[in-house]
Scaffold this active site. Structure first.
Site, PDB file in Angstrom:
ATOM      1  N   TYR A   9       0.817  -1.207   0.000  1.00 36.83           N
ATOM      2  CA  TYR A   9       0.000   0.000   0.000  1.00 36.83           C
ATOM      3  C   TYR A   9       0.859   1.268   0.000  1.00 36.83           C
ATOM      4  CZ  TYR A   9      -4.099  -2.884   1.125  1.00 36.83           C
ATOM      5  OH  TYR A   9      -5.110  -3.804   1.098  1.00 36.83           O
ATOM      6  N   LYS A  55       3.462 -15.543   2.691  1.00 41.43           N
ATOM      7  CA  LYS A  55       3.517 -16.329   1.454  1.00 41.43           C
ATOM      8  C   LYS A  55       4.992 -16.554   1.136  1.00 41.43           C
ATOM      9  CE  LYS A  55       1.358 -18.370  -1.966  1.00 41.43           C
ATOM     10  NZ  LYS A  55       0.642 -19.643  -1.740  1.00 41.43           N
ATOM     11  N   ASP A  64      -2.880 -18.420   2.005  1.00 41.32           N
ATOM     12  CA  ASP A  64      -3.970 -19.166   1.386  1.00 41.32           C
ATOM     13  C   ASP A  64      -4.475 -20.273   2.299  1.00 41.32           C
ATOM     14  OD1 ASP A  64      -1.430 -20.177   0.967  1.00 41.32           O
ATOM     15  OD2 ASP A  64      -1.788 -20.841  -1.076  1.00 41.32           O
ATOM     16  N   ASP A  76      -5.567  -6.967   5.649  1.00 40.28           N
ATOM     17  CA  ASP A  76      -6.745  -6.275   5.157  1.00 40.28           C
ATOM     18  C   ASP A  76      -7.767  -7.279   4.624  1.00 40.28           C
ATOM     19  OD1 ASP A  76      -8.472  -4.302   4.329  1.00 40.28           O
ATOM     20  OD2 ASP A  76      -7.164  -3.494   2.778  1.00 40.28           O
ATOM     21  N   ASP A 136     -11.561  -9.051   6.760  1.00 36.05           N
ATOM     22  CA  ASP A 136     -12.908  -8.993   6.201  1.00 36.05           C
ATOM     23  C   ASP A 136     -13.517 -10.387   6.122  1.00 36.05           C
ATOM     24  OD1 ASP A 136     -12.664  -6.278   5.959  1.00 36.05           O
ATOM     25  OD2 ASP A 136     -13.204  -6.189   3.849  1.00 36.05           O
TER      26      ASP A 136
END
Length: 354
Positions: free
Chosen positions: A140, A185, A218, A242, A246
């Site tokens: 970001y 990851k 994942d 982020d 959610d």
């Protein structure tokens, strides 16, 4: 206690849900003998419309002079990707100006909402976890470019950035079940390999009473729904945090009931619900204010050191929901939904009885 609180309603449903949180803060101050001076200021799209700047100088000044900042939500289609000035840029800048690099997002399933989630109720029993998301680094904040048919977003982290957020997770875990899962990851990304190495070193050396496990993002996306009560403190970088938070909101039934705190090295923090501005329901009086009210409770706990007052607000929210007060996003099938203000009224009624 006397304290200054900067109040940023923002966009969409932000002003509506913030208004209810302010009512609760005012009542808390009266009941517990405090004095909270609220300074309201424009932020996000509302500030762009008025000042052509999502974070005007007077708003930033109010935030920097406050003991804590309460934010509703920002953004909307009016200030979309092609807009010359965007609310999201103002939020990233505010986080940087406040120095808040650690985002705490607690996920706990209220017993009264056990049947309101889309997840099987038996999976939800005992779920009580918290995400520690790095907030001021990663993709970001990296360099961005778009030349011809090629676009680039750089993801970069330093050892120091990973060390400081890992210490936040370690301190938090020490007061909980002492179990940390670091999410990355690392089979693909060099930044993730850095995260894995540094977090392992910091926890082993500085928090030996805590365990640390590493998991690919994942895999976590799957296990978060399959066995959520196995997790305690989840440590991750900005983008992964982020997205996963959610997803985790579905455990608690709705984004509308979840708070967050953005903290740095000092006591001042930025507090906001994790939901967005929901422009499709703005002005209709049906938004759920509970996430914002609970964010105000986190402000009292982390920035003002008022743990008893924070606990009273949290208990009042849970009692109101248990007694049947439900906004449209959490109403049970066949039940009647209350308005945003009515939900605030229900929380205030329980708080008065505390």
């Amino acid at each position: 206690m006397k304290a200054k609180i900067a109040v940023l309603g923002g966009d969409g449903i932000g002003p509506e849900v913030v208004a209810e949180a302010v009512r609760v803060l005012d009542a808390t101050a009266r009941l517990f003998g405090h004095e909270f001076a609220m300074q309201h200021a424009e932020f996000g799209g509302a500030a762009i419309d008025k000042f052509n700047d999502g974070l005007p100088a007077h708003t930033l000044k109010a935030c920097l002079e406050s003991d804590g900042v309460l934010l509703g939500a920002i953004g909307g289609p009016k200030w979309g990707p092609r807009a010359p000035v965007r609310p999201e840029a103002a939020l990233l800048r505010l986080r940087g100006e406040l120095g808040v690099y650690a985002n705490l997002r607690p996920i706990r399933v209220m017993p009264a909402l056990r049947d309101a989630s889309v997840i099987k109720p038996e999976i939800l029993d005992g779920v009580d976890l918290v995400f520690v998301r790095e907030l001021t680094g990663g993709i970001y904040f990296g360099k961005k470019s778009r030349i011809g048919d090629r676009a680039t977003d750089e993801c970069a982290y330093t050892v120091a950035e990973v060390e400081r957020i890992t210490r936040v997770a370690g301190r938090l875990a020490c007061g909980r079940r002492r179990k940390i899962v670091q999410i990355d990851k690392s089979n693909v990304l060099e930044t993730s390999r850095l995260w894995r190495e540094v977090s392992e070193r910091v926890i082993r050396a500085e928090f030996p009473e805590c365990s640390i496990e590493h998991m690919f993002v994942d895999a976590m996306a799957m296990h978060l729904i399959r066995r959520p009560r196995d997790f305690d403190v989840l440590l991750t970088e900005n983008l992964f945090g982020d997205i996963l938070t959610d997803e985790a909101a579905m455990l608690s039934s709705s984004l509308g009931v979840l708070p967050s705190a953005a903290l740095g090295d000092g006591r001042r923090g930025l507090y906001e619900p994790i939901h967005g501005s929901a422009p499709d329901i703005a002005g209709r009086g049906i938004a759920n204010p509970c996430g914002t009210i609970l964010s105000a409770a986190l402000l009292l706990r982390h920035s003002l050191g008022l743990g008893a007052e924070a606990a009273a607000i949290e208990a009042a929210v849970e009692a109101a929901i248990a007694a049947g007060a439900r906004t449209a996003d959490i109403v049970e099938r066949g039940g009647a939904a209350v308005s945003t203000v009515e939900m605030g009224d229900a929380v205030l009624a329980r708080l008065e009885k505390a």
